[in-house]
Design an enzyme around this catalytic site. Structure first.
Site, short mmCIF file in Angstrom:
data_model
loop_
_atom_site.label_atom_id
_atom_site.label_comp_id
_atom_site.label_asym_id
_atom_site.label_seq_id
_atom_site.Cartn_x
_atom_site.Cartn_y
_atom_site.Cartn_z
N HIS A 142 10.21 4.72 -35.19
CA HIS A 142 9.53 5.76 -34.42
C HIS A 142 8.50 6.53 -35.24
O HIS A 142 8.07 7.61 -34.83
CB HIS A 142 10.56 6.71 -33.81
CG HIS A 142 11.47 6.04 -32.82
ND1 HIS A 142 12.68 6.58 -32.43
CD2 HIS A 142 11.34 4.88 -32.15
CE1 HIS A 142 13.25 5.76 -31.56
NE2 HIS A 142 12.46 4.72 -31.38
N ASN A 157 14.83 7.78 -36.96
CA ASN A 157 14.43 9.11 -37.41
C ASN A 157 13.01 9.11 -37.96
O ASN A 157 12.56 8.11 -38.54
CB ASN A 157 15.40 9.61 -38.48
CG ASN A 157 16.82 9.72 -37.97
OD1 ASN A 157 17.04 9.84 -36.76
ND2 ASN A 157 17.79 9.65 -38.86
N ARG A 174 7.67 21.41 -37.41
CA ARG A 174 8.75 20.46 -37.68
C ARG A 174 8.58 19.83 -39.06
O ARG A 174 9.56 19.62 -39.78
CB ARG A 174 8.77 19.38 -36.61
CG ARG A 174 9.30 19.84 -35.26
CD ARG A 174 9.35 18.69 -34.28
NE ARG A 174 10.26 17.64 -34.73
CZ ARG A 174 10.28 16.40 -34.24
NH1 ARG A 174 9.41 16.06 -33.30
NH2 ARG A 174 11.13 15.52 -34.69
N CYS A 205 -8.99 12.29 -41.48
CA CYS A 205 -8.68 10.99 -42.06
C CYS A 205 -9.38 10.86 -43.41
O CYS A 205 -10.59 11.12 -43.51
CB CYS A 205 -9.14 9.87 -41.13
SG CYS A 205 -9.03 8.21 -41.84
N ASN A 226 30.24 7.26 -35.48
CA ASN A 226 29.74 8.29 -34.57
C ASN A 226 30.91 9.16 -34.14
O ASN A 226 31.98 8.64 -33.81
CB ASN A 226 29.09 7.64 -33.34
CG ASN A 226 28.13 8.57 -32.64
OD1 ASN A 226 28.49 9.68 -32.26
ND2 ASN A 226 26.90 8.13 -32.47
N CYS A 252 -5.07 8.18 -38.19
CA CYS A 252 -6.44 8.43 -37.74
C CYS A 252 -6.63 8.00 -36.30
O CYS A 252 -6.24 6.89 -35.91
CB CYS A 252 -7.42 7.69 -38.65
SG CYS A 252 -9.15 7.97 -38.18
N GLY A 260 25.30 7.22 -36.27
CA GLY A 260 24.72 8.46 -35.75
C GLY A 260 23.65 8.29 -34.70
O GLY A 260 22.73 9.10 -34.64
N THR A 261 23.78 7.27 -33.87
CA THR A 261 22.81 7.10 -32.79
C THR A 261 23.53 7.01 -31.45
O THR A 261 24.64 6.48 -31.38
CB THR A 261 21.93 5.85 -33.02
OG1 THR A 261 21.06 5.68 -31.90
CG2 THR A 261 22.75 4.60 -33.23
N SER A 262 22.92 7.53 -30.41
CA SER A 262 23.55 7.62 -29.10
C SER A 262 23.73 6.26 -28.44
O SER A 262 24.51 6.11 -27.50
CB SER A 262 22.72 8.51 -28.17
OG SER A 262 21.46 7.89 -27.89
#
Length: 245
Positions: free
Chosen positions: A119, A102, A69, A148, A214, A127, A188-190
């Site tokens: 998030h 995001n 990702r 680390c 949206n 670490c 753009g968020t649910s």
């Protein structure tokens, strides 16, 4: 006066604006959302990749997925919606705060400075021993897990997994901005993932003018003063269009 015209006027004259973005703002950059038909979780079980227990069972498997990702995220580029929010921030300075769900880092790569990553950030490690956050090596040089740089212990992805707490102070900073803003912009968020989903409601209940962008209706839509049924790029372009003359 139409909702869009009023929204433009309120946005243009506000001194304090709080913005919440979700996966929809990164979709034009080629990063799939979580919930649509081609979403990220259609082919992957979140219990196997995005929980503390999954990492405890098989850290190498989880890291390989996040490394994949991470590489895809770095190949993506910020889109015009990201750039328009940078423009909005420049016009307001300290009166602006961008809160994002995001983890792709595209807001910062576009030039946003006043950003709260609720998030986490997929381009960083954290670490497991001392908690230090650090940027991951370039994808071509990256073999997980990353050590680390401070203590040499293994690092985990610096993202918030399901069932984990948000980064310390992140939601408090977001809450302060949304309860004090004159205009709240939710893009753009649910509107289903808490606690981020509560920010628009709190702003509206605190007297802010609430704008939602949206393509589909969300639980926030009935509260919005202006709902633009558009994608993030089209919605922001319509909202921030210069008046003629």
């Amino acid at each position: 006066m139409s909702d869009l015209h009023t929204a433009r006027h309120r946005l243009m004259n506000a001194r304090r604006i709080a913005v919440l973005t979700g996966a929809g703002i990164s979709k034009p950059s080629g990063i799939p959302t979580f919930r649509d038909a081609a979403g990220l979780w259609q082919d992957f079980d979140l219990e196997e990749y995005a929980t503390p227990s999954a990492y405890a069972r098989n850290p190498q498997k989880v890291w390989e997925w996040y490394a994949w990702r991470y590489k895809n995220v770095l190949q993506a580029q910020p889109n015009p919606a990201h750039a328009l929010l940078v423009e909005l921030e420049h016009s307001l300075g300290e009166g602006f705060l961008l809160v994002t769900q995001n983890v792709d880092g595209l807001h910062r790569r576009a030039g946003s400075q006043r950003v709260v990553n609720l998030h986490g950030d997929i381009t960083r490690g954290r670490c497991e021993r001392c908690g230090q956050r650090f940027p991951l090596p370039a994808p071509q040089d990256f073999t997980p897990p990353p050590p680390c740089p401070a203590c040499g212990a293994p690092g985990r992805p610096d993202v918030v997994w399901f069932g984990e707490l948000l980064p310390e102070g992140a939601f408090e900073r977001a809450l302060e901005a949304f309860t004090a803003c004159e205009v709240a912009l939710v893009i753009g968020t649910s509107g289903e993932v808490e606690p981020a989903a509560s920010l628009g409601r709190l702003a509206r209940h605190s007297g802010a003018y609430l704008i939602e962008i949206n393509p589909e209706a969300t639980p926030l839509s009935p509260l919005a003063d202006c709902s633009l049924r558009m994608g993030a790029v089209e919605g922001l372009q319509a909202l921030m269009a210069r008046p003629p003359g």
